[in-house]
Design a protein around this motif. Structure first.
Motif, mmCIF file in Angstrom:
data_model
loop_
_atom_site.group_PDB
_atom_site.id
_atom_site.type_symbol
_atom_site.label_atom_id
_atom_site.label_comp_id
_atom_site.label_asym_id
_atom_site.label_seq_id
_atom_site.Cartn_x
_atom_site.Cartn_y
_atom_site.Cartn_z
ATOM 1 N N THR A 216 4.580 7.115 4.849
ATOM 2 C CA THR A 216 3.981 8.248 4.135
ATOM 3 C C THR A 216 2.644 7.848 3.521
ATOM 4 O O THR A 216 1.653 8.593 3.597
ATOM 5 N N LEU A 217 2.603 6.657 2.895
ATOM 6 C CA LEU A 217 1.368 6.193 2.259
ATOM 7 C C LEU A 217 0.273 5.987 3.298
ATOM 8 O O LEU A 217 -0.892 6.333 3.055
ATOM 9 N N GLU A 218 0.615 5.433 4.438
ATOM 10 C CA GLU A 218 -0.393 5.214 5.489
ATOM 11 C C GLU A 218 -0.933 6.536 6.030
ATOM 12 O O GLU A 218 -2.133 6.668 6.294
ATOM 13 N N GLU A 219 -0.049 7.520 6.168
ATOM 14 C CA GLU A 219 -0.496 8.834 6.640
ATOM 15 C C GLU A 219 -1.425 9.500 5.631
ATOM 16 O O GLU A 219 -2.430 10.118 6.007
ATOM 17 N N ARG A 220 -1.104 9.351 4.343
ATOM 18 C CA ARG A 220 -1.904 9.996 3.293
ATOM 19 C C ARG A 220 -3.249 9.308 3.092
ATOM 20 O O ARG A 220 -4.271 9.970 2.851
ATOM 21 N N THR A 221 -3.255 7.967 3.115
ATOM 22 C CA THR A 221 -4.499 7.224 2.833
ATOM 23 C C THR A 221 -5.324 6.957 4.081
ATOM 24 O O THR A 221 -6.541 6.735 3.991
ATOM 25 N N GLY A 222 -4.679 6.920 5.241
ATOM 26 C CA GLY A 222 -5.391 6.539 6.464
ATOM 27 C C GLY A 222 -5.680 5.056 6.526
ATOM 28 O O GLY A 222 -6.505 4.598 7.321
ATOM 29 N N GLU A 223 -4.996 4.279 5.671
ATOM 30 C CA GLU A 223 -5.230 2.834 5.586
ATOM 31 C C GLU A 223 -3.984 2.058 6.008
ATOM 32 O O GLU A 223 -2.860 2.585 5.951
ATOM 33 N N ASN A 224 -4.192 0.803 6.416
ATOM 34 C CA ASN A 224 -3.088 -0.096 6.695
ATOM 35 C C ASN A 224 -2.476 -0.552 5.371
ATOM 36 O O ASN A 224 -3.160 -1.107 4.514
ATOM 37 N N VAL A 225 -1.187 -0.324 5.201
ATOM 38 C CA VAL A 225 -0.507 -0.700 3.959
ATOM 39 C C VAL A 225 0.047 -2.115 4.096
ATOM 40 O O VAL A 225 0.727 -2.439 5.069
ATOM 41 N N ILE A 226 -0.275 -2.961 3.113
ATOM 42 C CA ILE A 226 0.152 -4.359 3.118
ATOM 43 C C ILE A 226 1.338 -4.524 2.179
ATOM 44 O O ILE A 226 1.228 -4.221 0.977
ATOM 45 N N ILE A 227 2.455 -4.996 2.707
ATOM 46 C CA ILE A 227 3.646 -5.264 1.899
ATOM 47 C C ILE A 227 3.723 -6.772 1.674
ATOM 48 O O ILE A 227 3.907 -7.532 2.620
ATOM 49 N N THR A 228 3.578 -7.208 0.442
ATOM 50 C CA THR A 228 3.632 -8.639 0.107
ATOM 51 C C THR A 228 4.934 -8.912 -0.636
ATOM 52 O O THR A 228 5.056 -8.637 -1.832
ATOM 53 N N LYS A 229 5.917 -9.462 0.079
ATOM 54 C CA LYS A 229 7.239 -9.668 -0.508
ATOM 55 C C LYS A 229 7.267 -10.828 -1.490
ATOM 56 O O LYS A 229 8.025 -10.807 -2.454
ATOM 57 N N GLU A 230 6.479 -11.866 -1.212
ATOM 58 C CA GLU A 230 6.434 -13.024 -2.105
ATOM 59 C C GLU A 230 4.989 -13.271 -2.504
ATOM 60 O O GLU A 230 4.180 -13.700 -1.707
ATOM 61 N N TRP A 231 4.694 -13.001 -3.767
ATOM 62 C CA TRP A 231 3.344 -13.145 -4.289
ATOM 63 C C TRP A 231 3.447 -13.926 -5.599
ATOM 64 O O TRP A 231 4.239 -13.586 -6.472
ATOM 65 N N GLY A 232 2.635 -14.994 -5.715
ATOM 66 C CA GLY A 232 2.818 -15.882 -6.853
ATOM 67 C C GLY A 232 4.166 -16.566 -6.708
ATOM 68 O O GLY A 232 4.619 -16.877 -5.616
ATOM 69 N N ARG A 233 4.857 -16.769 -7.783
ATOM 70 C CA ARG A 233 6.151 -17.439 -7.723
ATOM 71 C C ARG A 233 7.311 -16.459 -7.560
ATOM 72 O O ARG A 233 8.287 -16.754 -6.894
ATOM 73 N N LYS A 234 7.188 -15.265 -8.166
ATOM 74 C CA LYS A 234 8.336 -14.352 -8.186
ATOM 75 C C LYS A 234 7.958 -12.912 -7.864
ATOM 76 O O LYS A 234 8.826 -12.080 -7.645
ATOM 77 N N TRP A 235 6.696 -12.610 -7.837
ATOM 78 C CA TRP A 235 6.272 -11.219 -7.802
ATOM 79 C C TRP A 235 6.211 -10.666 -6.385
ATOM 80 O O TRP A 235 6.375 -11.377 -5.405
ATOM 81 N N ALA A 236 5.910 -9.349 -6.314
ATOM 82 C CA ALA A 236 5.731 -8.664 -5.033
ATOM 83 C C ALA A 236 4.722 -7.543 -5.254
ATOM 84 O O ALA A 236 4.446 -7.154 -6.395
ATOM 85 N N LYS A 237 4.162 -7.010 -4.159
ATOM 86 C CA LYS A 237 3.198 -5.919 -4.322
ATOM 87 C C LYS A 237 3.038 -5.133 -3.035
ATOM 88 O O LYS A 237 3.357 -5.601 -1.940
ATOM 89 N N ILE A 238 2.535 -3.908 -3.187
ATOM 90 C CA ILE A 238 2.163 -3.031 -2.078
ATOM 91 C C ILE A 238 0.693 -2.696 -2.279
ATOM 92 O O ILE A 238 0.283 -2.332 -3.386
ATOM 93 N N SER A 239 -0.124 -2.809 -1.239
ATOM 94 C CA SER A 239 -1.567 -2.625 -1.441
ATOM 95 C C SER A 239 -2.260 -2.073 -0.202
ATOM 96 O O SER A 239 -1.739 -2.155 0.912
ATOM 97 N N ILE A 240 -3.434 -1.504 -0.439
ATOM 98 C CA ILE A 240 -4.387 -1.189 0.619
ATOM 99 C C ILE A 240 -5.708 -1.815 0.209
ATOM 100 O O ILE A 240 -5.972 -2.009 -0.980
ATOM 101 N N GLU A 241 -6.548 -2.151 1.172
ATOM 102 C CA GLU A 241 -7.749 -2.932 0.867
ATOM 103 C C GLU A 241 -8.961 -2.385 1.596
ATOM 104 O O GLU A 241 -8.864 -1.949 2.745
ATOM 105 N N LYS A 242 -10.095 -2.439 0.904
ATOM 106 C CA LYS A 242 -11.388 -2.085 1.496
ATOM 107 C C LYS A 242 -12.260 -3.326 1.468
ATOM 108 O O LYS A 242 -12.437 -3.943 0.422
#
Length: 366
Positions: free
Chosen positions: A304-330
């Motif tokens: 849904t996010l990719e359709e709305r933004t027109g961007e490739n969505v990046i799912i980062t399951k392991e970020w830093g030591r414990k964190w996670a994130k969902i992002s798009i980048e320019k």
């Protein structure tokens, strides 16, 4: 002064200062091994990554030790058994320049190779976790391009100390550690290790002064740019989604609460120099498992996010030591009108796509 106190006869004994040469203590065989085994000799907690590293491009030069500090910085360690000579700092700067291109993946690989050369079992994923766990900097993402330098020697020539003081004024992080041997008896040496630059009693003060001096000029301009840029984004966002947003600070990122503890939206510039800008959703609970559970729920909205933004969505399951994130980048670091429109428009889409599910997570107690 170093002295010993005898508990039986209550007498003080002052050991005689000596030299490493007099006792056949060698730079590589002995002193390097001491530091490799007990890096605390250098006055801080370090993780030794490798020794006698010579895998530099187009040169056969070899640095003594390469380490990692708890902020996630590489540390080039240059040893001199006796005095520094006139160019020890220049030699170390060359090694730091060679190491400045290393990224986290390369650092992991060289530590794996080091451990295997020592006869230890070293699986790459285990080594990666070991390094990430050692780093205490919660904002760590990648090795930066400014390695620190630690010099270790028995004596420092004035040419070297003068150069070190001057280089520190320009943000080059160089520490000088002095080791002094004393003879106790025929079977033992006492070795005193002390930081002489920066002066220990004034270390924190001097570092802050150096940072302040370095920031006056080009860095202050960058801070002002960030303030103005994020103030403009918040104003534009407020026109479309009225709310009370945090006041921007002079830094490269801006966070917006989602209403769920330790989960927030973020705008952020990345790269040194900046070369990318992201709209992100962060999961920063101290509980890694909770971050993963929340990520899985919200990652189901990727399409849904990719359709709305027109961007490739990046799912980062392991970020830093414990964190996670969902992002798009320019891929730009320029604070253009195009980027401002992209940032605000996509942050609104993030709200619209994710916030209903985040509200459901709040109600479920997850």
């Amino acid at each position: 002064m170093i002295f010993t106190y005898n508990l039986q006869d209550e007498r003080i004994k002052i050991p005689q200062k000596t030299t490493f040469k007099d006792h056949n203590i060698l730079e590589r065989k002995n002193i390097e091994k001491w530091v490799e085994t007990y890096p605390e000799i250098l006055g801080e907690e370090l993780l030794i990554l490798t020794t006698e590293f010579d895998k530099f491009d187009k040169t056969s030069e070899r640095l003594d030790l390469l380490a990692l500090d708890q902020d996630g910085n590489l540390v080039v360690i240059e040893l001199k058994r006796d005095n520094t000579g006139r160019t020890a700092e220049l030699q170390a700067i060359k090694y730091a320049a060679y190491c400045s291109t290393l990224n986290l993946d390369q650092v992991i690989d060289l530590h794996v190779d080091y451990l295997r050369r020592r006869g230890e079992q070293a699986e790459r994923e285990h080594v990666k976790s070991k390094l990430i766990d050692f780093i205490q900097n919660t904002e760590f993402e990648e090795i930066n391009d400014r390695p620190r330098i630690i010099l270790l020697a028995m004596e420092y020539r004035p040419e070297v100390t003068a150069s070190v003081f001057w280089l520190r004024k320009f943000g080059i992080d160089i520490t000088c550690v002095k080791i002094t041997p004393y003879i106790n008896d025929e079977t033992a040496l006492t070795v005193e290790s002390s930081i002489i630059i920066p002066i220990p009693d004034a270390k924190e003060y001097l570092i802050q002064v150096e940072k302040k001096e370095l920031s006056e000029g080009s860095q202050s301009l960058s801070k002002q740019e960030y303030l103005e840029f994020y103030a403009d984004l918040v104003s534009k966002l407020g026109d479309r989604i009225p709310d009370t947003y945090p006041k921007p600070l002079p830094r490269n990122y801006y966070t917006i609460s989602s209403g769920l503890s330790n989960v927030h939206y973020e705008w952020i510039f990345r790269g040194r120099p900046r070369n990318a800008f992201s709209v992100e959703l962060h999961f920063e609970n101290s509980d890694k498992l909770l971050n993963q559970k929340q990520l899985v729920r919200l990652a189901s909205l990727q399409k849904t996010l990719e359709e709305r933004t027109g961007e490739n969505v990046i799912i980062t399951k392991e970020w830093g030591r414990k964190w996670a994130k969902i992002s798009i980048e320019k891929k730009t670091g320029e604070m253009s009108e195009e980027l401002r429109f992209w940032a605000v428009n996509n942050m609104i889409i993030f709200f619209e796509v994710f916030q209903p599910e985040i509200d459901r997570l709040k109600k479920s107690g997850l």
